[in-house]
Design a protein around this motif. Structure first.
Motif, PDB file in Angstrom:
ATOM      1  N   ALA A 176       0.820  -1.211   0.000  1.00 52.77           N
ATOM      2  CA  ALA A 176       0.000   0.000   0.000  1.00 52.77           C
ATOM      3  C   ALA A 176       0.852   1.257   0.000  1.00 52.77           C
ATOM      4  O   ALA A 176       2.011   1.245   0.417  1.00 52.77           O
ATOM      5  N   VAL A 177       0.212   2.330  -0.463  1.00 52.81           N
ATOM      6  CA  VAL A 177       0.815   3.649  -0.333  1.00 52.81           C
ATOM      7  C   VAL A 177      -0.039   4.414   0.671  1.00 52.81           C
ATOM      8  O   VAL A 177      -1.257   4.514   0.514  1.00 52.81           O
ATOM      9  N   VAL A 178       0.619   4.896   1.715  1.00 53.80           N
ATOM     10  CA  VAL A 178      -0.123   5.638   2.737  1.00 53.80           C
ATOM     11  C   VAL A 178       0.279   7.108   2.645  1.00 53.80           C
ATOM     12  O   VAL A 178       1.459   7.450   2.747  1.00 53.80           O
ATOM     13  N   ILE A 179      -0.712   7.939   2.406  1.00 53.63           N
ATOM     14  CA  ILE A 179      -0.437   9.365   2.214  1.00 53.63           C
ATOM     15  C   ILE A 179      -1.038  10.152   3.366  1.00 53.63           C
ATOM     16  O   ILE A 179      -2.244  10.053   3.642  1.00 53.63           O
ATOM     17  N   GLY A 180      -0.202  10.904   4.047  1.00 54.08           N
ATOM     18  CA  GLY A 180      -0.669  11.749   5.144  1.00 54.08           C
ATOM     19  C   GLY A 180      -1.689  12.745   4.629  1.00 54.08           C
ATOM     20  O   GLY A 180      -1.546  13.270   3.520  1.00 54.08           O
ATOM     21  N   ALA A 181      -2.692  13.033   5.433  1.00 58.22           N
ATOM     22  CA  ALA A 181      -3.805  13.866   4.972  1.00 58.22           C
ATOM     23  C   ALA A 181      -3.358  15.268   4.587  1.00 58.22           C
ATOM     24  O   ALA A 181      -3.964  15.911   3.755  1.00 58.22           O
ATOM     25  N   GLY A 182      -2.278  15.744   5.208  1.00 62.93           N
ATOM     26  CA  GLY A 182      -1.816  17.101   4.926  1.00 62.93           C
ATOM     27  C   GLY A 182      -0.893  17.191   3.725  1.00 62.93           C
ATOM     28  O   GLY A 182      -0.340  18.252   3.443  1.00 62.93           O
ATOM     29  N   ALA A 213       4.653   3.195  -7.431  1.00 57.42           N
ATOM     30  CA  ALA A 213       3.670   2.225  -6.941  1.00 57.42           C
ATOM     31  C   ALA A 213       2.322   2.355  -7.669  1.00 57.42           C
ATOM     32  O   ALA A 213       1.739   1.363  -8.097  1.00 57.42           O
ATOM     33  N   ILE A 214       1.816   3.558  -7.773  1.00 61.07           N
ATOM     34  CA  ILE A 214       0.508   3.772  -8.416  1.00 61.07           C
ATOM     35  C   ILE A 214       0.622   5.001  -9.324  1.00 61.07           C
ATOM     36  O   ILE A 214       0.170   6.101  -8.975  1.00 61.07           O
ATOM     37  N   PRO A 215       1.257   4.817 -10.475  1.00 58.49           N
ATOM     38  CA  PRO A 215       1.478   6.003 -11.330  1.00 58.49           C
ATOM     39  C   PRO A 215       0.182   6.758 -11.653  1.00 58.49           C
ATOM     40  O   PRO A 215       0.194   7.983 -11.770  1.00 58.49           O
ATOM     41  N   ALA A 216      -0.919   6.033 -11.765  1.00 54.86           N
ATOM     42  CA  ALA A 216      -2.182   6.697 -12.097  1.00 54.86           C
ATOM     43  C   ALA A 216      -2.591   7.689 -11.019  1.00 54.86           C
ATOM     44  O   ALA A 216      -3.196   8.724 -11.304  1.00 54.86           O
ATOM     45  N   LEU A 217      -2.247   7.389  -9.788  1.00 48.11           N
ATOM     46  CA  LEU A 217      -2.608   8.278  -8.673  1.00 48.11           C
ATOM     47  C   LEU A 217      -1.796   9.572  -8.755  1.00 48.11           C
ATOM     48  O   LEU A 217      -2.322  10.676  -8.547  1.00 48.11           O
ATOM     49  N   ALA A 218      -0.519   9.436  -9.073  1.00 44.32           N
ATOM     50  CA  ALA A 218       0.319  10.636  -9.214  1.00 44.32           C
ATOM     51  C   ALA A 218      -0.178  11.490 -10.378  1.00 44.32           C
ATOM     52  O   ALA A 218      -0.266  12.718 -10.268  1.00 44.32           O
ATOM     53  N   GLU A 219      -0.517  10.816 -11.474  1.00 43.48           N
ATOM     54  CA  GLU A 219      -1.012  11.564 -12.632  1.00 43.48           C
ATOM     55  C   GLU A 219      -2.303  12.301 -12.300  1.00 43.48           C
ATOM     56  O   GLU A 219      -2.497  13.450 -12.681  1.00 43.48           O
ATOM     57  N   LEU A 251     -12.301   5.207  -4.479  1.00 41.03           N
ATOM     58  CA  LEU A 251     -13.234   4.109  -4.753  1.00 41.03           C
ATOM     59  C   LEU A 251     -12.570   3.025  -5.601  1.00 41.03           C
ATOM     60  O   LEU A 251     -12.668   1.834  -5.304  1.00 41.03           O
ATOM     61  N   ALA A 252     -11.906   3.446  -6.661  1.00 37.91           N
ATOM     62  CA  ALA A 252     -11.357   2.461  -7.599  1.00 37.91           C
ATOM     63  C   ALA A 252     -10.219   1.661  -6.981  1.00 37.91           C
ATOM     64  O   ALA A 252     -10.039   0.488  -7.276  1.00 37.91           O
ATOM     65  N   LEU A 253      -9.454   2.310  -6.116  1.00 39.26           N
ATOM     66  CA  LEU A 253      -8.324   1.608  -5.514  1.00 39.26           C
ATOM     67  C   LEU A 253      -8.716   0.913  -4.210  1.00 39.26           C
ATOM     68  O   LEU A 253      -7.914   0.203  -3.618  1.00 39.26           O
ATOM     69  N   GLY A 254      -9.938   1.135  -3.782  1.00 39.59           N
ATOM     70  CA  GLY A 254     -10.370   0.528  -2.522  1.00 39.59           C
ATOM     71  C   GLY A 254      -9.594   1.084  -1.332  1.00 39.59           C
ATOM     72  O   GLY A 254      -9.115   0.348  -0.465  1.00 39.59           O
ATOM     73  N   ALA A 255      -9.462   2.389  -1.298  1.00 43.16           N
ATOM     74  CA  ALA A 255      -8.651   3.040  -0.262  1.00 43.16           C
ATOM     75  C   ALA A 255      -9.317   2.955   1.111  1.00 43.16           C
ATOM     76  O   ALA A 255     -10.527   2.720   1.212  1.00 43.16           O
ATOM     77  N   VAL A 268      -4.577   8.581   4.183  1.00 46.08           N
ATOM     78  CA  VAL A 268      -5.356   7.723   3.287  1.00 46.08           C
ATOM     79  C   VAL A 268      -4.433   6.620   2.804  1.00 46.08           C
ATOM     80  O   VAL A 268      -3.296   6.880   2.397  1.00 46.08           O
ATOM     81  N   SER A 269      -4.934   5.395   2.900  1.00 47.21           N
ATOM     82  CA  SER A 269      -4.110   4.253   2.505  1.00 47.21           C
ATOM     83  C   SER A 269      -4.654   3.658   1.213  1.00 47.21           C
ATOM     84  O   SER A 269      -5.831   3.300   1.117  1.00 47.21           O
ATOM     85  N   PHE A 270      -3.803   3.622   0.192  1.00 47.31           N
ATOM     86  CA  PHE A 270      -4.205   3.086  -1.115  1.00 47.31           C
ATOM     87  C   PHE A 270      -3.509   1.750  -1.348  1.00 47.31           C
ATOM     88  O   PHE A 270      -2.270   1.715  -1.468  1.00 47.31           O
ATOM     89  N   PRO A 271      -4.275   0.666  -1.464  1.00 44.26           N
ATOM     90  CA  PRO A 271      -3.648  -0.608  -1.839  1.00 44.26           C
ATOM     91  C   PRO A 271      -3.040  -0.482  -3.239  1.00 44.26           C
ATOM     92  O   PRO A 271      -3.633   0.169  -4.111  1.00 44.26           O
TER      93      PRO A 271
END
Lengths: 154, 265, 787
Positions: free
Chosen positions: B66-72, B87-93, B127-131, B163-166
């Motif tokens: 998973a990628v865990v991103i701090g809320a701030g 890890a999740i290039p689509a998320l960065a894009e 939703l799509a990543l099931g975060a 937020v934690s993204f699998p």
């Protein structure tokens, strides 16, 4: 009213601000730095762009109080020792301005674009990254040219 | 804008305490929604609790799963994070398409998700990543988080901390921006999990972000453009305004989903 | 060529202050003791004001005064005027309803100015404005021009059926006959979408009353400060002109919207006296600008073009309903009449034209001149008809145009205008060449492979600018003359100040005007300064709009320079002991014919002030007024190529070419900038900018940048694909041989873009703005029709 202390254009400044005072209001009304403009109320036009701790932000959507201890650069602080910044020079050379109202925000945004994308930033990136800066005069053509040529000289 | 008391606590606990004490308080993250709203006089809180001073709330951690991103963490930080890109290039894009540069320098993932603007981008990714949305009180699965127009499962005073993204097998995001505001007129985030199951998150089209079950079923069987080519989203219940009719938004969901599947990596 | 003279792409002298943040716009100015005004505006599209209770607001902290329409009436301050009288076909005068600076009895659009609060701070004024309690009785409203004459909503009692005027131009009977005998008639229903100007600087004003001198000063965002002073004194009756100074400092774009005299600036002046002489400042926020700046366009037109069997045009007939909004703004009435129908001949030989225009009131913001003003609407009608007719006649649209071009000059059209010079074929040839028009088929095939529909559209525009001969406009109803003034002040060291009635708000006058002086006097532009925008410094002027500051404003400067040179020759003659007739002035030097005697400009200037040689009046200071003999007629051809995404309808301008004939160019760099900016506004109109009022509530739905779609950098073609070219037929009515260039881009572009999209997707009609939704719906309609 709480006192705010920060650095603006390299100088330590302080002033009294309300909670609601926006950074742009502090700059314009208290410091008299009227180069930073206000052109909208919805954080879209970009005439208010300044750098806070090196990052380009819209000073109309930043609380002054949140900038305590920060370092702010405005259009007035861009030229060093009386010499225009290469981006300012480029806007002049390429006729990247007409009425001049969007220009300070445009130049501050442009400097930030080059800082993050490098001297060889391409036209497509410049156009994409100027999405938060509106100009009604130039059709952006010469602004894009100015950013490219300013980038090369930065 | 009405005046208010400004607070900038250094810890999550202090922030929560300040809000609890206030009769009419609000959290401030990047401020790019709440401040324009307050300027318009649509909100006039007595206390504004600025979360930007809470160092523990920002940063990105990637592990095997998973990628865990701090809320701030700001959109710009997510967009330019090499860990996220890997890890999740689509998320960065996707993060790189939120607002403009100056908005991305201030706007945060936590603020965006807590606000749950139907046209914001993060909900589709969640939703799509099931975060999992992590708060100072609990963990909330994305599927249970977005409950309606600007509505979330957050309770009063609850703060999103991360937020934690699998990490999926592959994913992609497609956005069709509102030509004026640049928010998503419709955005589709498609992901296929490591277990092969596909999820499709849609933003901008409805009053809240939603998933498209038919597409997910088809893509879980065969992850290809062809498998969803005939699937149409009914326009009923979708947003209908001067920028796009419900029918157009429904059409865009199909087009963008196909394009996202084609682009998924 | 002189390096800083006419024709050189000199870098702008004014840039330095703008790029360093030292521009001085109205909101940057703060006067001692300044108070702040906030307006109470109507939330209703149409309502009767039952009562206004100001008591609570007046008692709030910092409040200096709360004023309403009855206070204005008490001081006998007049209402806003429309300065151009239009007569209907039946001979009756246009029906202008009253337009008080603060509403009386009724409000007529959302944003109408109802009351004003003046307070120590802006926040205090805003808080008190929110506490002003206005009780309304909502009335039926209408926001739609097409429905205005049949709606129940009666905006002004003076105008039955909301009809301001029913005006006609041209020979109705002859045109009807032409249509009767036509081989082919092309008909189009055309809507020219309402636009909101959106200069980046919101309007602002500071009114200041000096109790000691009984004198007023107004700082305002104006394109024409002298006209503002004239109107405020003569019609609002605030004070005589010599008691009012109007200063328009740096102005952040206008595009027409800052020509007009607005309620807010009059209120600030008046209120300053009411609060004991404290300066009163008002700055619009953007939403206020959306609501209260005069909008543009908003025409609903039925147009027909008649052709004979050889593809020659025999007639053009147009009926237009033009929304004026809720009140007649300063020049509103002339826009859909003399600035519109007079251009319906386009670049073409059209023997019969008839235009009829119904101007109507609607419950919307007033509509007035916006970049191009009437001429974009005319060009849109003509060029949509031309393209559509060509397609119907199965002719190449370029060739159809060429077949109908006017080829000899001067040319008298059937709609007033006398075109003086042009070569329309040359511009078309160059545009087709630059745009690689002949290979568009190959590009269409290539685009199709990428899922894109490529389309190409042309537009051959003409406009009349350099506004305007005073006698001509006077005979057509204008309340003012449209000449310009200039003064040349030569200093003892030979440097020169030019005082001009033109006003620069982006056009670069400080540079181009100096170039003219540099050219004529042989001095460097850095030795010339241009003074404008202050009624105390410049005696009078008519301001900048209608692409007039080159052709009219510079012509006045040119005349004043002639006088200054004549005076300097007298001085030189005295100094060199020769006759003035024998003095030649060239390249900055005075010589005596047939001798080697020589004095340069600065030496003569010094002698003019030293005046040690008797026999001439000391000093060199000359002024001139110039009234143009005719309009000027820039013309050109635009070629637009678009790619339409087959799936989404998203349209991108991928190539754009303009070839313009502006006569001689003063500064090509600045001219190109004007064209690029104009084209951006035209692309904005064609693809992006929708001004939408909600029919049910009458609210302006597009009242911020969240909903009003401004052109951004990515909406424009890339640097390599945006090509500009020029042809030149010098204008015979000014010594520079120049034509105006400020509006051409916005005039020529909308039809080119729409012609390109209709070509791409194969539809006949397509509304502006062609948003992705609109284009997708049009494609859906085609698909349905095909099924």
């Amino acid at each position: 009213m709480p006192t705010l202390s920060l650095k603006v254009n390299g100088k330590a400044v302080s002033g009294e601000v309300e909670g609601r005072t926006l950074l742009v209001e502090f700059l314009r009304d208290q410091l008299g730095l009227t180069g930073t403009h206000v052109g909208c109320d919805t954080s879209q036009c970009g005439t208010c762009v300044v750098h806070v701790d090196g990052k380009a932000v819209k000073s109309c959507t930043v609380l002054a109080a949140s900038c305590a201890g920060a370092s702010v650069t405005t259009i007035e602080g861009l030229a060093a020792n009386g010499k225009l910044h290469p981006m300012q020079q480029a806007f002049h050379e390429e006729h990247g301005l007409q009425c001049g109202f969007c220009t300070p925000g445009m130049i501050m945004a442009a400097v930030d674009i080059v800082k993050r994308n490098g001297k060889k930033v391409d036209e497509e990136t410049i156009r994409r990254e100027l999405s938060g800066n509106l100009c009604r005069c130039t059709g952006y053509h010469n602004i894009v040219k100015a950013v490219q040529s300013g980038a090369a000289n930065m | 804008m009405e005046n208010f008391n400004y607070h900038r606590p250094a810890t999550v606990a202090a922030a929560a305490a300040l809000l609890k004490k206030s009769k009419d308080g609000v959290y401030l993250a990047g401020g790019h929604t709440i401040l324009p709203t307050m300027k318009q006089g649509l909100r006039a809180p007595k206390d504004v609790v600025d979360l930007s001073g809470i160092k523990a709330m920002s940063g990105i951690k990637a592990s095997a799963g998973a990628v865990v991103i701090g809320a701030g963490t700001t959109h710009m930080e997510v967009a330019s994070s090499s860990a996220v890109k890997k890890a999740i290039p689509a998320l960065a894009e996707m993060a790189g398409k939120i607002g403009g540069v100056h908005v991305r320098h201030k706007g945060t993932i936590g603020g965006s998700i807590a606000n749950a603007d139907p046209a914001s981008d993060y909900p589709s990714a969640c939703l799509a990543l099931g975060a999992t949305i992590v708060t100072n009180q609990r963990k909330i699965p994305a599927d249970k988080f977005f409950t309606g127009l600007f509505q979330t499962a957050l309770k009063k005073g609850e703060i999103i901390t991360a937020v934690s993204f699998p990490i999926p097998k592959r994913a992609a995001h497609q956005k069709f921006p509102n030509p004026a505001s640049r928010y998503a007129l419709t955005g589709v985030f498609v992901a296929q999990g490591k277990d092969g199951k596909a999820r499709v998150g849609v933003t901008g089209a409805g009053p809240a972000a939603f998933r498209v079950a038919d597409m997910e079923a088809a893509l879980s069987k065969e992850f290809s453009e062809k498998s969803i080519a005939a699937i149409k989203v009914p326009p009923r219940g979708l947003l209908n305004d001067m920028h796009a009719t419900a029918a157009y938004r429904a059409h865009l969901v199909s087009v963008l989903a196909r394009r996202a599947v084609a682009a998924a990596k | 060529m002189n390096a800083t003279g006419v024709g050189a792409s000199v870098k702008r002298k004014e840039d330095n202050r703008f790029i360093t943040g030292k521009g001085r716009y109205t909101d940057d100015i703060n006067l001692k003791g300044q108070a702040y005004a906030v307006f109470v505006r109507s939330p209703h599209a149409h309502a009767e004001i039952k009562s206004i209770n100001t008591k609570k607001a007046a008692g709030m902290p910092g409040v200096l005064g709360v004023f309403t329409g009855s206070d204005v009436a008490e001081d006998k301050i007049g209402g806003l005027i429309c300065g151009w009288m239009i007569h209907s076909k039946d001979g009756s005068a246009m029906k202008a309803g009253p337009h008080p600076i603060l509403a009386v009895g009724k409000v007529r659009y959302v944003g109408d100015h109802v009351a004003v609060v003046v307070a120590d701070s802006k926040a205090q004024a805003a808080a008190a404005a929110a506490a002003v309690n206005v009780s309304y009785n909502a009335l039926p409203h209408n926001v739609d021009a097409a429905k205005a004459m049949s709606t129940k909503a009666q905006v002004h009692k003076e105008a039955a059926n909301n009809n301001v005027y029913n005006w006609g131009l041209g020979d109705e009977a002859a045109t009807a006959a032409a249509f009767k005998s036509a081989a082919h008639v092309t008909k189009l229903d055309i809507v020219n979408n309402r636009l909101i100007p959106n200069a980046m600087e919101p309007r602002a004003a500071i009114g200041s009353y000096d109790t000691g001198d009984d004198h007023y000063t107004l700082y305002t965002t104006s394109q024409n400060p002298h006209v503002a002073r004239l109107v405020i004194s003569a019609f609002h009756g605030l004070c005589p002109e010599h008691k009012l100074r109007v200063i328009a400092p740096d102005v952040g774009g206008g595009f027409g919207s800052k020509i007009f005299i607005y309620a807010e600036e009059v209120v600030c002046l008046w209120a300053s006296k009411r609060v004991g002489g404290r300066p009163v400042k008002w700055t619009a926020d953007r939403t206020e600008s959306f609501l209260s700046d005069a909008h543009g366009r908003d025409h609903v037109t039925k147009a027909e073009l008649a052709t004979d069997s050889s593809g020659k045009i025999t007639g053009l007939r147009v009926h237009t309903i033009a929304s004026m909004g809720a009140y007649l703004s300063t020049f509103a009435s002339c826009v859909p009449t003399y600035l519109y129908a007079t251009l319906l001949s386009g670049q073409y030989n059209i023997p019969n034209i008839y235009a009829e225009v119904d101007a109507v009131y609607t419950n919307t913001s007033p509509v007035d001149a916006y970049r191009g003003a009437g001429r974009p609407e005319a060009t849109y009608v003509v060029e949509r008809l031309m393209e559509t007719a060509a397609r119907e006649l199965k002719m190449d649209p370029a060739e159809f145009r060429r077949r109908n071009f006017i080829t000899s000059f001067p040319h008298q059209t059937p709609v007033i205008m006398m075109y003086d010079a042009g070569d329309y074929g040359a511009a078309l040839d160059k545009a087709l060449e630059l745009s690689d028009y002949r290979n568009v088929k190959a590009r269409k095939a290539e685009a199709a492979k990428r899922g894109k529909l490529r389309g190409v559209g042309l537009s051959a525009y003409i406009e009349a600018c350099g506004i305007a001969p005073s006698a001509a406009v006077g005979s057509l109803g204008a309340g003012v003359g449209l000449w310009e003034s200039a003064e040349v002040r030569v200093n003892p060291v030979g440097t020169v100040e030019i005082l001009t009635g033109s006003h620069s708000h982006g056009q670069g006058h400080e540079t181009t005007f100096a170039q003219l002086v540099s050219d004529r006097l042989g001095i460097d532009i850095n030795n010339v300064s241009v003074v404008h925008g202050d009624t105390d410094k410049v005696q009078f002027g008519m301001g900048t709009y209608g692409s007039r500051s080159g052709a009219v404003g510079m012509h006045a400067i040119s005349k004043a320079l002639d006088k200054a040179i004549t005076k300097a020759k007298t001085v030189a003659a005295h100094c060199m002991e020769a006759s003035a007739d024998d003095i030649e002035f060239k390249d900055g030097a005075f010589t005596v014919t047939g001798t080697d005697k020589k004095m340069d400009w600065s030496a003569v200037a010094l002698q003019a002030y030293v005046a040690h040689k008797p026999g001439f009046e000391p000093g060199i200071k000359e002024s001139a007024f110039h009234d143009p003999a005719n309009f000027v007629f820039p013309a050109g051809v635009h070629v637009c190529e678009v790619d339409v995404d087959m799936d989404t309808g998203f349209t991108e301008v991928v190539r754009y070419t303009c070839v313009d004939d502006f006569g001689n160019l003063i500064n090509p760099m600045i001219v190109e900038g004007q064209v690029q900016g104009g084209v951006a506004q035209g692309i904005g109109q064609a693809l992006l900018e929708a001004c939408v009022y909600d029919e049910d509530s009458g609210q302006l739905l597009t009242a911020s940048y969240m909903d009003y779609n401004m052109p951004r950098a990515r909406n424009m073609p890339s640097i390599g694909e945006f090509k500009l070219g020029f042809t030149c037929t010098p204008c015979p009515t000014n010594p520079m041989g120049m034509k105006g260039c400020g509006e051409a881009g916005a005039i020529g572009s909308p039809p080119a873009v729409i012609n390109a999209i209709t070509d791409a997707i194969g539809v006949r009609e397509l509304p502006m703005p062609a948003t992705p939704l609109t284009v997708w719906q049009a494609m859906q309609g085609m698909r349905k029709a095909a099924e």
